[in-house]
Design a protein around this motif. Structure first.
Motif, PDB file in Angstrom:
ATOM      1  N   LEU A  69       3.303  -0.927  -1.518  1.00 33.50           N
ATOM      2  CA  LEU A  69       3.297  -1.491  -0.160  1.00 33.50           C
ATOM      3  C   LEU A  69       4.444  -2.492   0.021  1.00 33.50           C
ATOM      4  CD1 LEU A  69       1.900  -1.894   2.607  1.00 33.50           C
ATOM      5  CD2 LEU A  69       0.508  -3.655   1.516  1.00 33.50           C
ATOM      6  N   VAL A  90       7.591  -0.614   0.467  1.00 38.06           N
ATOM      7  CA  VAL A  90       7.661   0.010   1.797  1.00 38.06           C
ATOM      8  C   VAL A  90       8.116  -1.026   2.822  1.00 38.06           C
ATOM      9  CG1 VAL A  90       6.300   1.042   3.666  1.00 38.06           C
ATOM     10  CG2 VAL A  90       5.906   1.771   1.314  1.00 38.06           C
ATOM     11  N   ARG A  91       7.516  -2.196   2.766  1.00 37.66           N
ATOM     12  CA  ARG A  91       7.861  -3.246   3.742  1.00 37.66           C
ATOM     13  C   ARG A  91       9.322  -3.665   3.571  1.00 37.66           C
ATOM     14  NH1 ARG A  91       3.132  -7.611   4.021  1.00 37.66           N
ATOM     15  NH2 ARG A  91       4.248  -8.179   5.897  1.00 37.66           N
ATOM     16  N   ASP A 117       4.522  10.547   8.305  1.00 31.40           N
ATOM     17  CA  ASP A 117       3.063  10.660   8.181  1.00 31.40           C
ATOM     18  C   ASP A 117       2.745  12.141   7.987  1.00 31.40           C
ATOM     19  OD1 ASP A 117       0.285  10.979   8.813  1.00 31.40           O
ATOM     20  OD2 ASP A 117       0.322   9.032   9.817  1.00 31.40           O
ATOM     21  N   ILE A 148       1.268   4.305  10.865  1.00 35.47           N
ATOM     22  CA  ILE A 148       2.154   3.154  10.656  1.00 35.47           C
ATOM     23  C   ILE A 148       3.204   3.172  11.765  1.00 35.47           C
ATOM     24  CG2 ILE A 148       3.787   2.072   9.069  1.00 35.47           C
ATOM     25  CD1 ILE A 148       2.222   3.287   6.748  1.00 35.47           C
ATOM     26  N   TYR A 179       3.756   9.346   3.514  1.00 31.66           N
ATOM     27  CA  TYR A 179       2.421   8.863   3.169  1.00 31.66           C
ATOM     28  C   TYR A 179       1.364   9.768   3.795  1.00 31.66           C
ATOM     29  CZ  TYR A 179       1.853   6.905   7.896  1.00 31.66           C
ATOM     30  OH  TYR A 179       1.739   6.757   9.264  1.00 31.66           O
ATOM     31  N   PHE A 200       4.545   6.955  -0.608  1.00 31.53           N
ATOM     32  CA  PHE A 200       3.756   5.720  -0.565  1.00 31.53           C
ATOM     33  C   PHE A 200       2.320   6.111  -0.925  1.00 31.53           C
ATOM     34  CE2 PHE A 200       1.663   2.528   2.554  1.00 31.53           C
ATOM     35  CZ  PHE A 200       1.353   1.671   1.515  1.00 31.53           C
ATOM     36  N   LEU A 221      -1.990   5.201   4.384  1.00 30.62           N
ATOM     37  CA  LEU A 221      -2.483   4.406   5.512  1.00 30.62           C
ATOM     38  C   LEU A 221      -3.606   3.440   5.116  1.00 30.62           C
ATOM     39  CD1 LEU A 221      -1.990   4.015   8.557  1.00 30.62           C
ATOM     40  CD2 LEU A 221      -3.903   5.566   8.956  1.00 30.62           C
ATOM     41  N   TRP A 225      -2.032   0.369   3.785  1.00 33.64           N
ATOM     42  CA  TRP A 225      -1.384  -0.367   4.879  1.00 33.64           C
ATOM     43  C   TRP A 225      -2.431  -1.163   5.665  1.00 33.64           C
ATOM     44  CZ3 TRP A 225       3.743  -0.865   6.256  1.00 33.64           C
ATOM     45  CH2 TRP A 225       4.013  -1.325   7.540  1.00 33.64           C
ATOM     46  N   LEU A 248      -1.963  -4.827   8.297  1.00 34.81           N
ATOM     47  CA  LEU A 248      -0.686  -4.637   8.995  1.00 34.81           C
ATOM     48  C   LEU A 248      -0.938  -3.822  10.264  1.00 34.81           C
ATOM     49  CD1 LEU A 248       1.449  -4.013   5.809  1.00 34.81           C
ATOM     50  CD2 LEU A 248       1.658  -5.935   7.390  1.00 34.81           C
TER      51      LEU A 248
END
Lengths: 147, 159
Positions: free
Chosen positions: B51, B54-55, B67, B79, B110, B139, B143, B146, B151
């Motif tokens: 995570l 990813v950010r 996705d 996301i 993801y 990832f 979800l 996330w 987030l």
């Protein structure tokens, strides 16, 4: 039904089941990574166990199919076929109940496999067929023993 | 018959398992016995990202999120900024996002987290379409990971 008819029906049934299991096992053996992906789609097993299942299950199917085909350990092959089909029914049934829109992966990865509902109904037919062949095997053995 | 059959069945299972392990050891297509998704991805040359990664990458230009879930799941929540490329409808969906993907320096894929396999499948299909391993990442927490971090989520259908 006479002894001869029972023998031949049981034999043909075993060969039919063997063909189904071989047809299902070989593509999975040749593409273990693809089968592992298919297993993950069921969202049923912990991720760490997926590879082991993808490695072992197709070979267990194949060995069971060979037992059915040759008649060597035929009773074991029939019990195994019934057990595997029951497990597949459970996996497909829970996927259907949860509304998962996945390829069943029954006959290999990305081969235009049936939807979960169709695969469940097909497996149910296979299971009834396998149960019938097991019953025929029992009858054949009883006839051979003169009971 | 039942006792004999059960013993035979156990023998067949043991024989199948032994052959499976032997074949897996000898085959170039063999899978790592443990490690799950991460090991399968490493075998394909695709890395897994956390995570935090990813950010970090989302702050860098050229990063695109994909996705891999169904359009219905995507519409319910995804996301922010992620493109929808469902594994089950890859071929019809790919042309709609191809131009943006080809311009990306990193594509992070993801799905629904640990036990879902669709991000793996989409990563494999992108490899088949010629995308370099170095531009692909998965990832793994997806979800759910996330959302656990509280987030933001975006809803609505894809392009």
């Amino acid at each position: 039904m006479g002894r001869r008819t029972t023998t031949w029906l049981e034999r043909l049934g075993r060969w039919g089941l063997a063909a189904i299991f071989l047809f299902a096992a070989v593509p999975k053996i040749l593409d273990p990574a693809g089968f592992a992906e298919d297993v993950t789609h069921y969202a049923l097993l912990p991720d760490a166990t997926v590879n082991v299942v993808a490695i072992l299950l197709p070979w267990i199917e194949a060995v069971g199919a060979l037992a059915l085909l040759t008649g060597f350990a035929a009773e074991g092959g029939l019990l195994l076929a019934n057990l595997l089909l029951l497990l597949f029914l459970g996996a497909l049934g829970q996927a259907w109940a949860r509304g998962l829109d996945i390829d069943c992966g029954c006959f290999g990865h990305g081969k235009g496999n049936a939807s979960v509902a169709l695969a469940f109904l097909r497996d149910l037919l296979f299971f009834l067929f396998a149960g019938g062949v097991l019953a025929l095997r029992g009858r054949r053995l009883r006839l051979a023993a003169g009971r | 018959m039942v006792r004999k059959g059960l013993l035979q069945m156990l023998g067949l299972v043991a024989a199948g398992a032994a052959l499976g392990l032997l074949f897996n050891t000898l085959s170039p297509m063999g899978l790592p016995l443990t490690g799950g998704k991460e090991a399968r991805m490493a075998q394909k040359g695709i890395r897994m990202v956390t995570l935090d990664e990813v950010r970090y990458y989302l702050d860098q230009p050229g990063t695109i999120l994909v996705d891999a879930r169904s359009p219905e799941e995507y519409a319910l929540g995804h996301i922010p900024g992620a493109l929808n490329l469902p594994a089950d409808a890859f071929d019809p969906a790919f042309p709609k996002v191809a131009r943006r993907l080809h311009g990306a320096s990193l594509i992070i894929i993801y799905c629904s987290g640990g036990s879902c396999g669709t991000s793996e499948e989409v990563a494999g299909k992108l490899q088949e379409r010629g995308f370099k391993d170095s531009t692909l990442a998965v990832f793994a927490d997806g979800l759910p990971g996330w959302m656990r971090a509280k987030l933001p989520i975006q809803s609505g259908a894809g392009e």
